[in-house]
Design a protein around this motif. Structure first.
Motif, PDB file in Angstrom:
ATOM      1  N   UNK A 494       0.825  -1.211   0.000  1.00  0.00           N
ATOM      2  CA  UNK A 494       0.000   0.000   0.000  1.00  0.00           C
ATOM      3  C   UNK A 494       0.861   1.265   0.000  1.00  0.00           C
ATOM      4  N   UNK A 495       1.940   1.265   0.759  1.00  0.00           N
ATOM      5  CA  UNK A 495       2.614   2.531   1.057  1.00  0.00           C
ATOM      6  C   UNK A 495       4.003   2.700   0.437  1.00  0.00           C
ATOM      7  N   UNK A 496       4.392   1.838  -0.487  1.00  0.00           N
ATOM      8  CA  UNK A 496       5.663   2.067  -1.184  1.00  0.00           C
ATOM      9  C   UNK A 496       5.400   2.374  -2.664  1.00  0.00           C
ATOM     10  N   UNK A 497       6.437   2.855  -3.308  1.00  0.00           N
ATOM     11  CA  UNK A 497       6.313   3.280  -4.704  1.00  0.00           C
ATOM     12  C   UNK A 497       6.212   2.075  -5.642  1.00  0.00           C
ATOM     13  N   UNK A 498       5.793   2.336  -6.856  1.00  0.00           N
ATOM     14  CA  UNK A 498       5.727   1.268  -7.856  1.00  0.00           C
ATOM     15  C   UNK A 498       7.121   0.722  -8.151  1.00  0.00           C
ATOM     16  N   UNK A 499       8.118   1.603  -8.125  1.00  0.00           N
ATOM     17  CA  UNK A 499       9.489   1.153  -8.374  1.00  0.00           C
ATOM     18  C   UNK A 499       9.971   0.185  -7.308  1.00  0.00           C
ATOM     19  N   UNK A 504       1.814   2.255  -5.415  1.00  0.00           N
ATOM     20  CA  UNK A 504       1.966   3.608  -5.933  1.00  0.00           C
ATOM     21  C   UNK A 504       0.930   4.586  -5.427  1.00  0.00           C
ATOM     22  N   UNK A 505       0.154   4.189  -4.437  1.00  0.00           N
ATOM     23  CA  UNK A 505      -0.883   5.085  -3.934  1.00  0.00           C
ATOM     24  C   UNK A 505      -0.294   6.388  -3.413  1.00  0.00           C
ATOM     25  N   UNK A 506       0.939   6.304  -2.866  1.00  0.00           N
ATOM     26  CA  UNK A 506       1.567   7.513  -2.335  1.00  0.00           C
ATOM     27  C   UNK A 506       2.028   8.433  -3.467  1.00  0.00           C
ATOM     28  N   UNK A 507       2.423   7.853  -4.580  1.00  0.00           N
ATOM     29  CA  UNK A 507       2.793   8.687  -5.726  1.00  0.00           C
ATOM     30  C   UNK A 507       1.566   9.408  -6.286  1.00  0.00           C
ATOM     31  N   UNK A 508       0.433   8.732  -6.236  1.00  0.00           N
ATOM     32  CA  UNK A 508      -0.798   9.332  -6.749  1.00  0.00           C
ATOM     33  C   UNK A 508      -1.416  10.297  -5.742  1.00  0.00           C
ATOM     34  N   UNK A 509      -1.138  10.064  -4.446  1.00  0.00           N
ATOM     35  CA  UNK A 509      -1.696  10.898  -3.374  1.00  0.00           C
ATOM     36  C   UNK A 509      -0.572  11.285  -2.418  1.00  0.00           C
ATOM     37  N   UNK A 510       0.243  12.268  -2.779  1.00  0.00           N
ATOM     38  CA  UNK A 510       1.420  12.600  -1.978  1.00  0.00           C
ATOM     39  C   UNK A 510       1.105  13.055  -0.565  1.00  0.00           C
ATOM     40  N   UNK A 511      -0.153  13.416  -0.291  1.00  0.00           N
ATOM     41  CA  UNK A 511      -0.507  13.866   1.059  1.00  0.00           C
ATOM     42  C   UNK A 511      -0.662  12.697   2.029  1.00  0.00           C
ATOM     43  N   UNK A 513       0.009  10.290   4.716  1.00  0.00           N
ATOM     44  CA  UNK A 513       1.018  10.524   5.745  1.00  0.00           C
ATOM     45  C   UNK A 513       1.867   9.308   6.077  1.00  0.00           C
ATOM     46  N   UNK A 514       1.410   8.113   5.729  1.00  0.00           N
ATOM     47  CA  UNK A 514       2.138   6.913   6.132  1.00  0.00           C
ATOM     48  C   UNK A 514       3.039   6.362   5.036  1.00  0.00           C
ATOM     49  N   UNK A 515       3.322   7.141   4.000  1.00  0.00           N
ATOM     50  CA  UNK A 515       4.137   6.657   2.889  1.00  0.00           C
ATOM     51  C   UNK A 515       5.554   6.306   3.355  1.00  0.00           C
ATOM     52  N   UNK A 516       6.117   5.284   2.730  1.00  0.00           N
ATOM     53  CA  UNK A 516       7.434   4.776   3.117  1.00  0.00           C
ATOM     54  C   UNK A 516       8.482   5.166   2.077  1.00  0.00           C
ATOM     55  N   UNK A 517       9.658   5.599   2.520  1.00  0.00           N
ATOM     56  CA  UNK A 517      10.732   5.889   1.562  1.00  0.00           C
ATOM     57  C   UNK A 517      11.322   4.624   0.949  1.00  0.00           C
ATOM     58  N   UNK A 518      11.184   3.503   1.677  1.00  0.00           N
ATOM     59  CA  UNK A 518      11.676   2.205   1.201  1.00  0.00           C
ATOM     60  C   UNK A 518      10.850   1.117   1.874  1.00  0.00           C
ATOM     61  N   UNK A 526       6.918  -4.949  11.052  1.00  0.00           N
ATOM     62  CA  UNK A 526       5.685  -4.746  11.798  1.00  0.00           C
ATOM     63  C   UNK A 526       5.975  -4.239  13.206  1.00  0.00           C
ATOM     64  N   UNK A 527       6.839  -4.947  13.930  1.00  0.00           N
ATOM     65  CA  UNK A 527       7.117  -4.555  15.309  1.00  0.00           C
ATOM     66  C   UNK A 527       7.949  -3.284  15.391  1.00  0.00           C
ATOM     67  N   UNK A 528       8.866  -3.096  14.454  1.00  0.00           N
ATOM     68  CA  UNK A 528       9.785  -1.955  14.529  1.00  0.00           C
ATOM     69  C   UNK A 528       9.185  -0.660  14.000  1.00  0.00           C
ATOM     70  N   UNK A 529       8.292  -0.736  13.026  1.00  0.00           N
ATOM     71  CA  UNK A 529       7.770   0.485  12.401  1.00  0.00           C
ATOM     72  C   UNK A 529       6.265   0.646  12.561  1.00  0.00           C
ATOM     73  N   UNK A 530       5.498  -0.377  12.201  1.00  0.00           N
ATOM     74  CA  UNK A 530       4.047  -0.229  12.164  1.00  0.00           C
ATOM     75  C   UNK A 530       3.466  -0.115  13.568  1.00  0.00           C
ATOM     76  N   UNK A 531       3.930  -0.955  14.481  1.00  0.00           N
ATOM     77  CA  UNK A 531       3.392  -0.911  15.846  1.00  0.00           C
ATOM     78  C   UNK A 531       3.616   0.452  16.503  1.00  0.00           C
ATOM     79  N   UNK A 532       4.841   0.999  16.498  1.00  0.00           N
ATOM     80  CA  UNK A 532       5.011   2.331  17.112  1.00  0.00           C
ATOM     81  C   UNK A 532       4.173   3.409  16.433  1.00  0.00           C
TER      82      UNK A 532
END
Length: 675
Positions: A494-499, A504-511, A513-518, A526-532
Motif C-alpha cells: 500500500x505505502x511504497x512506490x511502484x518502483x 503507488x498510492x503515495x505517488x498518486x496521493x502525496x498527502x 502521511x504513512x508513505x514509506x521511503x523504502x 511490523x514490530x519496529x515500524x508499524x506498531x510504534x
C-alpha cells in the motif's frame, strides 16, 4: 515568534519599562465594595500561531466557552475596560475568567490594550497564559546564556517539578518527553531559563550544570502568568500531556467543560473467519476485486488457545475488549469443519469476561444489492431504474437472530448497540450515497439506538431514524493478516512506490502521511515500524478527549496475535505518563454515543449564546436551556445545591471533580458550592 538564542537585553529592558509606565485604569468603586461576578468564559487573543491554536483546540474539544480575538483581523474589537468588564444587576462583572495571549505582550510597547488587560487581571484576580515566549527577565526567567538553553527540543526528557505535581500537573506521572518521530525533521524548538524571584517552575529539563524551566508561573505586580517557553501544536504529545493542566491553572480549577482519557477497542467478526492476504497476488482471494484469486482462498480464525489468551491478557492489563460477534458465520464454519468448534466453546465459557456486541448474524452487506462483476462494484437497479435494497425484514432478521443466539448461550449484551458488517446499510460513497431506506425501520424493530459507523468516512454523529451513529476509528492492523510478516507485506504494497514493488498510492496521493521511503523488512517491519506508528496514532486519540472507539478484527487476535503489541504500547505508555488519578476510561459504545450526543447539544447551546455561567465568591451558577446537560469541572470538595441540602458534586478524575450535570427537580439552574 522569537527564533534566536536571546533578544537584545537593552531592548527588552526598555519594553518592560514602557509597559510598567503605562497608566493603569483604577478599579471601579463597585469592584472595591462588592464581590464581583466572574463569567466562566476564556478570552483568547490569537495571532494565528500554532501554540494559541493548540490551546484554543483544547478549550473547544473539552467544552470550555471562549471568545477569540483575531489580532490579524480587520475591524477586530479593541480590548479596553468596557470590552473586559461591566456591571450586571448592580454587581461588577468580569466577562472572562482567564486570558490566553500569544506571549506576554502581543500588542507592542506602550499599548493601551495591554494596560487594560493588566488592570483587569489585577482588579479581578484573572490569570494569563503566555502561549509561547522566550526566556528573559520580563517573564521571570534568566536569559538562556545564563545557565539555560535555546534550540531544538526533539527527544528532550522533561519532568514535572515538585511544585507542578502539587499544582496544576498533579495528574501526570512525572515525565514529559518531547516527540522525536523523525530524525529528518525538526519537531520542537524552545528556550529553557533559570527561574528568578517570583517564578515557580512546573516543568523543567536538564541543562549543563542543572535544570532549567520550560513551563512555570510568574507572579508579579498582583498578577499571575503561566509562561510557556517552547513552541507546539495541538497534536504533539508534550502539549497534549500539559493541556489539561494549562486550562485548570488558567481557570483556577473551575470551568465549564470536562476531559477524560478514553480508549475502547472493538474486535469485529468474532466467530467468523477472515479472508487472508496473498503476498503473491497483492490482494485478498475471496474478495471480488482480487484478480486471479479464485481457488486460492485462505482464512484466519481464532483458536481456543487464542480465546484463552484474550481473557488472560485482559486481566493482566485491566482492560476489557468488546467482542463484536457473527454467530451465524460461526455456525456455518462449524458445519463445514466437522461439527465442532473449540474456540466458540471457550469464548462462551468465558463470556462474562468480555463485553459483547451484535455484529449481525452472518455479516452480509446490508445496503444496496451489489453488482461485483466490475471493480469498483455498483448498486443494481430494477426494471424501473430504482436501486435494489436489502429488505427491512432481512436486515431485521440479521439483528434478531444474532441476539437470540447470544441469549441461548447466556451471553449478556446491550441490544440497543449494533455494528453492521463493514458498516453496511449506512451510506457508502461513491456507490451508495444514501443509507438503505430500510435500515432505520429495521433498527427500530430491534430497539437499536446506537449504530457504529466508520470515523474515517463519517467523523460526526448523525441520526439514522431514531438511532444515532457512533463513529469508530479504524486501526491500521489489517483484517486480512494473521502474521507480522503478512502485515508488513501488505503495508509495503500500500505505502511504497511502484518502483519498490508497491501500489503507488503515495505517488498518486502525496498527502498520504504513512508513505514509506523504502519497503519495510517483512521480518521486523511490523514490530519496529508499524506498531510504534499505530500506537502513536491511537495515543493521540486517547490524549485528545476523544471517546470514539477503535476497531480491529478477530484475525488480529489469532496466529501471531498482531493486535497485542499495539495495545500493550498504548496502555503501558499511558500508565507511565499519567498518575493513577487519571485512569483510561474503557466504556461501552452506548456510553460513547451518549457522550457525543451531549457534546453536540452543549456545543450548539454555546454557539447559540444560550448558556450563562458565572462564579461569585464560592458560588458557581450554570444556566442552560431545558434538556441541556452541562459539563462542569470543579475542585475537590465541591458540593451541588439540592432543593434541600447539598450533595458531593461529580466524580473524581485527574485531581478534580467533574460531571455532566443539570438542575435537580424544581430547580431552574445548577448551583455549586466551592469548598
Amino acid at each position: 515568534m522569537v527564533n534566536k538564542n536571546r533578544m537584545n537585553r537593552a531592548a527588552a529592558a526598555m519594553a518592560a519599562a514602557a509597559l510598567m509606565s503605562v497608566a493603569v485604569p483604577g478599579a471601579t468603586a463597585q469592584a472595591a465594595t462588592a464581590t464581583p461576578r466572574i463569567d466562566l468564559k476564556v478570552l483568547v487573543v490569537d495571532d494565528g500561531g500554532s501554540s494559541v491554536g493548540a490551546i484554543t483546540a483544547q478549550l473547544k474539544d473539552t467544552g470550555v466557552p471562549y471568545t477569540r480575538v483575531d489580532l490579524t483581523g480587520a475591524g477586530r474589537p479593541v480590548i479596553d475596560a468596557a470590552f473586559l468588564a461591566d456591571t450586571v444587576d448592580g454587581r461588577p462583572r468580569a466577562k472572562y475568567q482567564g486570558v490566553v495571549l500569544p506571549n506576554e505582550n502581543p500588542f507592542g510597547e506602550g499599548s493601551a490594550e495591554m494596560a487594560a488587560l493588566t488592570a483587569y487581571e489585577t482588579t479581578y484576580g484573572i490569570r494569563q497564559v503566555d502561549a509561547y515566549t522566550w526566556a528573559h527577565p520580563g517573564v521571570g526567567l534568566e536569559y538562556t546564556d545564563n545557565g539555560g538553553y535555546s534550540g531544538q527540543l526533539d527527544g528532550t526528557q522533561a519532568a514535572v517539578t515538585a511544585a507542578g505535581k502539587t499544582g496544576p500537573f498533579g495528574y501526570l506521572g512525572g515525565q514529559v518527553t518531547f516527540e522525536d518521530n523523525s530524525t529528518m525533521v525538526p519537531e520542537s524548538y524552545g528556550f529553557m531559563g533559570k527561574p528568578r524571584t517570583g517564578y515557580t517552575s512546573y516543568l523543567d529539563a536538564p541543562v549543563t550544570g542543572g535544570r532549567a524551566s520550560l513551563v512555570g508561573e510568574y507572579t508579579h505586580d498582583g498578577r499571575s502568568e503561566l509562561v510557556v517557553t517552547f513552541g507546539y501544536n495541538q497534536y504533539q504529545q508534550q502539549f497534549r500531556l500539559l493541556a489539561r493542566g494549562i486550562v485548570d491553572w488558567l481557570t483556577q480549577g473551575v470551568h465549564l467543560g470536562q476531559e477524560r482519557s478514553y480508549f475502547a477497542v472493538h474486535v469485529d467478526d468474532v466467530f467468523a473467519p477472515d479472508a487472508r492476504w496473498s503476498k503473491e497476488l497483492n490482494c485478498t482471494p475471496g474478495d471480488y476485486a482480487c484478480a486471479g484469486g479464485e481457488g486460492k482462498e485462505s482464512t484466519i480464525r481464532m483458536t481456543a488457545a487464542d480465546a484463552q489468551y484474550a481473557a488472560q491478557w485482559q486481566t493482566s492489563k485491566n482492560f476489557k475488549l468488546d467482542m463484536l460477534f457473527n454467530a451465524g458465520a460461526g455456525e456455518e464454519w462449524k458445519a463445514e469443519n466437522g461439527g465442532t468448534d473449540a474456540m466458540t466453546a471457550q469464548l462462551v465459557a468465558d463470556r462474562a469476561k468480555f463485553r459483547w456486541m451484535n455484529h449481525t448474524y452472518t455479516h452480509p452487506f446490508l445496503g444496496c444489492v451489489q453488482d461485483t462483476s466490475a471493480n469498483p462494484w455498483t448498486c443494481t437497479k430494477n426494471a424501473q431504474g430504482a436501486t435494489n435494497w436489502m429488505s427491512r425484514a432481512d436486515i431485521s432478521a440479521q439483528i434478531r437472530d444474532n441476539n437470540n443466539w447470544a441469549a441461548s448461550k447466556g451471553i449478556t449484551l446491550d441490544r440497543s448497540e449494533l455494528v453492521t458488517g463493514e458498516h453496511s446499510g449506512l451510506k457508502t460513497l461513491p456507490q451508495q450515497p444514501q443509507d438503505n431506506p430500510n435500515l432505520a425501520g429495521a433498527l427500530a424493530d430491534n430497539g437499536v439506538k446506537w449504530a457504529g459507523s466508520d470515523n474515517s468516512r463519517e467523523p460526526d454523529q448523525r441520526a439514522v431514524g431514531a438511532a444515532l451513529t457512533v463513529p469508530r476509528h479504524p486501526m491500521n492492523v489489517y483484517y486480512n493478516t494473521g502474521t507480522n510478516a503478512e502485515m508488513a507485506d501488505e503495508y509495503n504494497w500500500i505505502y511504497t512506490s511502484r518502483a519498490d514493488g508497491g501500489s503507488g498510492i503515495c505517488e498518486d496521493n502525496p498527502a498520504t502521511s504513512t508513505c514509506l521511503p523504502a519497503p519495510l523488512d517483512t521480518n521486523t517491519g511490523y514490530l519496529d515500524h508499524i506498531v510504534p506508528a499505530e500506537a502513536r496514532t491511537a495515543m493521540r486519540h486517547v490524549l485528545a478527549n476523544d471517546p470514539r472507539p477503535h476497531y480491529v478484527h478477530q484475525s488480529n487476535l489469532a496466529e501471531d496475535r498482531t493486535l497485542y503489541p499495539v495495545l500493550n504500547q498504548v496502555l503501558d505508555t499511558y500508565r507511565a505518563l499519567y498518575a493513577p488519578s487519571a485512569p483510561i476510561v474503557n466504556q461501552s459504545m452506548k456510553d460513547t454515543g451518549v457522550e457525543l450526543q451531549r457534546r453536540a447539544a452543549w456545543n450548539k447551546a454555546l454557539a447559540d449564546g444560550k448558556v450563562t455561567a458565572y462564579r461569585i465568591g464560592k458560588d458557581v451558577v450554570v444556566k442552560a436551556p431545558s434538556g441541556i446537560v452541562a459539563p462542569v469541572t470543579a475542585p475537590n470538595g465541591t458540593k451541588k445545591q439540592l432543593l434541600l441540602g447539598t450533595a458531593d458534586f461529580g466524580t473524581a478524575y485527574a485531581g478534580t471533580r467533574s460531571a455532566w450535570t443539570a438542575p435537580e427537580a424544581l430547580q431552574s439552574q445548577v448551583t455549586l458550592k466551592l469548598l
